[in-house]
Design an enzyme around this catalytic site. Structure first.
Site, PDB file in Angstrom:
ATOM      1  N   ASP A  80       0.470  -1.139  -0.722  1.00  0.00           N
ATOM      2  CA  ASP A  80       0.257   0.079  -0.087  1.00  0.00           C
ATOM      3  C   ASP A  80       0.759   1.108  -0.045  1.00  0.00           C
ATOM      4  O   ASP A  80       2.169   1.631   0.094  1.00  0.00           O
ATOM      5  CB  ASP A  80      -1.336   0.036   1.231  1.00  0.00           C
ATOM      6  CG  ASP A  80      -0.350   0.558   2.640  1.00  0.00           C
ATOM      7  OD1 ASP A  80       0.818  -0.194   2.708  1.00  0.00           O
ATOM      8  OD2 ASP A  80      -0.668   1.416   3.377  1.00  0.00           O
ATOM      9  N   GLU A 175      -0.157  -1.188   5.501  1.00  0.00           N
ATOM     10  CA  GLU A 175       1.620  -1.046   6.824  1.00  0.00           C
ATOM     11  C   GLU A 175       1.305   0.947   6.815  1.00  0.00           C
ATOM     12  O   GLU A 175       1.541   1.518   8.142  1.00  0.00           O
ATOM     13  CB  GLU A 175       2.808  -1.337   6.084  1.00  0.00           C
ATOM     14  CG  GLU A 175       3.742  -0.963   7.286  1.00  0.00           C
ATOM     15  CD  GLU A 175       4.843   0.580   6.891  1.00  0.00           C
ATOM     16  OE1 GLU A 175       5.495   0.552   7.776  1.00  0.00           O
ATOM     17  OE2 GLU A 175       4.141   1.440   6.145  1.00  0.00           O
TER      18      GLU A 175
END
Length: 414
Positions: A80, A175
């Site tokens: 991400d 994350e």
């Protein structure tokens, strides 16, 4: 080198921005686009036991090619990108043989990446840089790490003469919003230890990070017609201002470095009747971290005591939630895992830069989940914004570090 460039660009041009306001995992459906691509690539290159679960956590295995017993190690990165700056329609620009001068990212908008402001650029004169076009972030955090892990596994598969033990790779969602390790199955991953490839400058090797907490403070007020408010109105916004003014003025992100902790006000919203302030607390020292939380509680208690008679109940309500802790406590008992990474860098002519992370990584949470997990450079700079860039040579070196760690771990004298 071109292979790494092509792989990296194929990843960063896929929008994988995460969303802190979403309750799902992954927090955005578009993260599946890259996750599914990675699964297919892992299978195509010959990795085994390739799995992706219902939350988009990816795991795969490179089997050992030695007969003696070797610890199982892992390499982890997240796919991400931060919601702090848009990651949609990323248009990477390649700057070959960088000359040390200004880089025009966007001529129309006069966006310039300059070594006068970003001095680290001068470390990479003569190298190939990948930059943004000035309108998005790049996504080297942490698609550079994914590129390096994928490239290293591919290289080891193509070069069976390099001896290594069993290697596991893991790619995670979310994350950037602090949830990358929340649903990571450490037992399934099955490693003795692992490394996150999520650092910045070439040579970085980190096994210390902040202890972290999030704070939400709610201030109550009483709204009265301003013409008749004397002795009656309580403006919650002014209470919030008083609270913030009591925080140590030099203990903020812009005035601290290295091991220095801070308080950081991240959001404020309110009206006369109610105001909320969000802040974060960070410190490498658990003792100082605890004192910082106690300071907030004492400040809350003091304000409540002052206003108790007029307001009749607590006028300030504080919630403090721990977010993650310093991985040093979990890594030091197995410090050889740091020494192996350090040795790998030195053998490749890289000067290790061992320093604390002024932040957190998946490795911090994974270490407390039973998987000691130091952090290694991925090569990018100026994360989370339009000035982000990555030297291709740094990604090449990070790939070589992964291969070397695998090789060193498999040696019988380790």
């Amino acid at each position: 080198m071109q292979h790494i460039i092509d792989r990296f660009i194929s990843y960063v041009t896929i929008d994988t921005e995460s969303d802190p306001n979403s309750p799902t995992t992954p927090s955005t459906a578009k993260q599946w686009d890259l996750a599914n691509k990675l699964v297919e690539e892992l299978k195509a290159m010959g990795m085994q036991d390739v799995t992706i679960d219902e939350h988009a956590y990816i795991m795969a295995t490179l089997p050992s090619n030695v007969e003696h017993e070797v610890p199982t190690i892992g390499f982890v990165s997240h796919f991400d990108t931060t919601p702090d700056f848009t990651g949609a329609n990323v248009k990477p620009q390649i700057v070959e043989n960088y000359d040390g001068g200004d880089i025009i990212l966007n001529k129309e908008q006069n966006i310039v990446l300059s070594p006068n402001y970003f001095e680290d650029l001068l470390l990479y004169k003569g190298q190939t840089l990948i930059t943004t076009d000035g309108t998005t972030l790049l996504g080297a955090d942490d698609k550079a790490g994914i590129t390096e892990i994928m490239s290293a596994m591919e290289y080891l598969i193509q070069h069976p003469e390099i001896k290594h033990g069993k290697i596991r790779v893991g790619f995670t969602p979310d994350e950037e919003i602090g949830r990358g390790a929340h649903k990571f199955d450490v037992e399934k991953f099955g490693c003795d230890w692992a490394y996150t490839m999520d650092g910045s400058q070439i040579g970085e090797l980190e096994y210390e990070n902040f202890n972290a907490a999030g704070v939400k403070v709610t201030f109550k007020g009483k709204s009265v017609h301003p013409g008749y408010a004397k002795g009656k109105m309580i403006n919650s916004m002014l209470l919030a201002n008083q609270f913030i003014s009591k925080l140590p003025k030099k203990e903020v992100p812009q005035k601290t470095k290295d091991y220095e902790g801070f308080f950081h006000v991240t959001d404020i919203a309110g009206s006369i009747e109610e105001t909320t302030v969000s802040l974060i607390i960070r410190d490498h020292s658990m003792k100082k971290f605890t004192k910082r939380k106690e300071f907030i509680h004492k400040l809350t208690k003091k304000m409540n005591k002052k206003w108790a008679k007029q307001f009749g109940e607590d006028i300030v309500i504080t919630e403090i939630k721990d977010q993650y802790f310093n991985m040093k406590e979990k890594v030091k008992p197995v410090f050889h895992i740091v020494e192996i990474a350090e040795k790998a860098m030195k053998e490749l002519g890289i000067t290790p830069i061992i320093k604390p992370i002024r932040g957190g990584t998946d490795g911090s949470q994974l270490s407390y989940m039973g998987l000691p997990c130091p952090n290694i450079f991925a090569g990018g700079h100026n994360f989370h914004g339009k000035y982000e860039y990555v030297p291709v040579e740094s990604m090449v070196k990070a790939t070589e570090v992964i291969v070397k760690i695998a090789e060193l771990t498999a040696k019988k004298d380790q």
